[in-house]
Design a protein around this motif. Structure first.
Motif, PDB file in Angstrom:
ATOM      1  N   ASN A  23     -10.678  -5.151  -7.637  1.00  0.00           N
ATOM      2  CA  ASN A  23      -9.854  -6.337  -7.433  1.00  0.00           C
ATOM      3  C   ASN A  23      -9.424  -6.452  -5.973  1.00  0.00           C
ATOM      4  O   ASN A  23      -9.853  -5.674  -5.117  1.00  0.00           O
ATOM      5  CB  ASN A  23      -8.629  -6.305  -8.359  1.00  0.00           C
ATOM      6  CG  ASN A  23      -7.861  -4.990  -8.219  1.00  0.00           C
ATOM      7  OD1 ASN A  23      -7.543  -4.575  -7.121  1.00  0.00           O
ATOM      8  ND2 ASN A  23      -7.572  -4.348  -9.342  1.00  0.00           N
ATOM      9  N   LEU A  24      -8.564  -7.384  -5.718  1.00  0.00           N
ATOM     10  CA  LEU A  24      -8.205  -7.699  -4.332  1.00  0.00           C
ATOM     11  C   LEU A  24      -7.421  -6.603  -3.637  1.00  0.00           C
ATOM     12  O   LEU A  24      -7.209  -6.661  -2.432  1.00  0.00           O
ATOM     13  CB  LEU A  24      -7.393  -9.013  -4.311  1.00  0.00           C
ATOM     14  CG  LEU A  24      -8.175 -10.272  -4.721  1.00  0.00           C
ATOM     15  CD1 LEU A  24      -7.255 -11.484  -4.717  1.00  0.00           C
ATOM     16  CD2 LEU A  24      -9.344 -10.496  -3.770  1.00  0.00           C
ATOM     17  N   ARG A  25      -6.965  -5.598  -4.382  1.00  0.00           N
ATOM     18  CA  ARG A  25      -6.237  -4.509  -3.716  1.00  0.00           C
ATOM     19  C   ARG A  25      -7.119  -3.775  -2.718  1.00  0.00           C
ATOM     20  O   ARG A  25      -6.629  -3.085  -1.826  1.00  0.00           O
ATOM     21  CB  ARG A  25      -5.692  -3.522  -4.753  1.00  0.00           C
ATOM     22  CG  ARG A  25      -6.756  -2.759  -5.513  1.00  0.00           C
ATOM     23  CD  ARG A  25      -6.157  -1.844  -6.579  1.00  0.00           C
ATOM     24  NE  ARG A  25      -7.175  -1.236  -7.410  1.00  0.00           N
ATOM     25  CZ  ARG A  25      -7.922  -0.187  -7.048  1.00  0.00           C
ATOM     26  NH1 ARG A  25      -7.737   0.370  -5.864  1.00  0.00           N
ATOM     27  NH2 ARG A  25      -8.836   0.300  -7.860  1.00  0.00           N
ATOM     28  N   LEU A  26      -8.454  -3.939  -2.837  1.00  0.00           N
ATOM     29  CA  LEU A  26      -9.362  -3.299  -1.901  1.00  0.00           C
ATOM     30  C   LEU A  26      -9.411  -4.018  -0.566  1.00  0.00           C
ATOM     31  O   LEU A  26      -9.884  -3.464   0.415  1.00  0.00           O
ATOM     32  CB  LEU A  26     -10.784  -3.250  -2.501  1.00  0.00           C
ATOM     33  CG  LEU A  26     -10.980  -2.379  -3.736  1.00  0.00           C
ATOM     34  CD1 LEU A  26     -12.392  -2.558  -4.273  1.00  0.00           C
ATOM     35  CD2 LEU A  26     -10.708  -0.919  -3.407  1.00  0.00           C
ATOM     36  N   GLY A  27      -8.947  -5.246  -0.515  1.00  0.00           N
ATOM     37  CA  GLY A  27      -9.044  -6.027   0.706  1.00  0.00           C
ATOM     38  C   GLY A  27     -10.383  -6.739   0.783  1.00  0.00           C
ATOM     39  O   GLY A  27     -11.316  -6.441   0.035  1.00  0.00           O
ATOM     40  N   SER A  28     -10.506  -7.666   1.717  1.00  0.00           N
ATOM     41  CA  SER A  28     -11.724  -8.468   1.811  1.00  0.00           C
ATOM     42  C   SER A  28     -12.932  -7.618   2.171  1.00  0.00           C
ATOM     43  O   SER A  28     -14.022  -7.798   1.608  1.00  0.00           O
ATOM     44  CB  SER A  28     -11.542  -9.583   2.845  1.00  0.00           C
ATOM     45  OG  SER A  28     -11.257  -9.041   4.132  1.00  0.00           O
TER      46      SER A  28
END
Length: 298
Positions: A23-28
């Motif tokens: 999910n977006l917690r990994l960053g772009s």
């Protein structure tokens, strides 16, 4: 660059759940790495962290952090998960069967499939990581008094070709291409001062194990050309050049390997240009004698 996103990995594998639950917690940047791995699993098998960084427009550190965030200890563990997820035995017959079955669903696309596989392989060769691997191989082989090239099966022809090219560039070379006990006769000639360029893939079969064993006993430098780093085979070599042979689980293609080997030989010629040019001048002299354009003195 267009990459082939076809994959034989089973949709219900644990690897699918790990990759697609990111999910977006990994960053772009992290999500870009995950998306690339998910869509290009075969290419991931043949790539180092630095290569994946090149291909995703990130860095090797970002790649490693992303893989660890997914729950893997490192890239090697991720590659093992990809191999496990493939779920089918790889052998020449099964690989050809899978390749032909796929082509039947894409009538007339054999040329496209082969070209795309080679383009993917060339993308790996053009990466900073592979360039560094070839540079390390040149440094390892340059000081050798003689370079022995090991290759059996289809790789035997590549080994013979590389040996011819090295000879033309003023490098002493020989091939190790026998199987079974006949390989022992070829290994008998190995001596200190030699270096080994080994073309080998997959498992640690008996012939390549014997070659590495003799090299270790004589203290010889070993350069391995194979499909991936981090394997049991790769861990035996001093230097590894990782070049994919098409898509894992499909018929092996050697075009990218040939390009990498020619780049390696040309780099060795550039390391000693005077020797290479002198050898080629002598080759022209010998050809002139054979063709009758120059008188042979006896």
């Amino acid at each position: 660059m267009t990459l082939d996103t076809q994959s034989p990995v089973r949709a219900d594998s644990e690897l699918d759940r790990l990759l697609r639950s990111a999910n977006l917690r990994l960053g772009s940047a992290g999500n870009r790495v995950v998306r690339f791995i998910d869509e290009n699993r075969e290419l991931t098998l043949a790539s180092s962290a630095a290569t994946l960084g090149d291909l995703t427009g990130t860095s090797d550190a970002t790649v490693v952090r992303t893989i660890q965030a997914l729950g893997f200890a490192g890239l090697s563990e991720l590659k093992r998960a990809i191999l496990d997820a493939l779920g089918q035995e790889s052998n020449p017959a099964n690989d050809m069967r899978r390749t032909l079955e796929e082509l039947q669903t894409r009538t007339g696309r054999a040329l496209d499939a082969v070209v795309q596989a080679h383009l993917d392989g060339l993308a790996v060769i053009r990466s900073r990581a592979c360039a560094a691997q070839i540079a390390a191989a040149v440094q390892a082989l340059d000081a050798a008094e003689r370079i022995a090239i090991f290759g059996i099966g289809p790789s035997a022809s590549l080994a013979a070709y590389v040996s011819i090219l090295l000879g033309r560039c003023g490098r002493r070379s020989r091939t190790l291409n026998a199987t079974g006990s006949m390989l022992a006769d070829q290994l008998l000639d190995m001596q200190p001062g030699d270096a080994l360029l080994i073309l080998a893939y997959g498992r640690l079969y008996k012939e390549v194990a014997a070659v590495f064993g003799e090299a270790k006993g004589l203290g010889l430098t070993t350069v391995l050309v194979t499909e991936a780093t981090g394997t049991a085979l790769a861990k035996l070599a001093d230097v590894v050049i990782a070049i994919p042979r098409g898509r894992p689980g499909h018929v092996a293609l050697h075009g990218a390997t040939l390009v990498g080997l020619e780049a390696l030989v040309l780099s060795l010629a550039a390391a000693k240009p005077e020797s290479a040019l002198a050898s080629l001048d002598h080759l022209n002299h010998l050809r002139a004698m054979i063709d009758g354009r120059r008188k042979v003195r006896i």
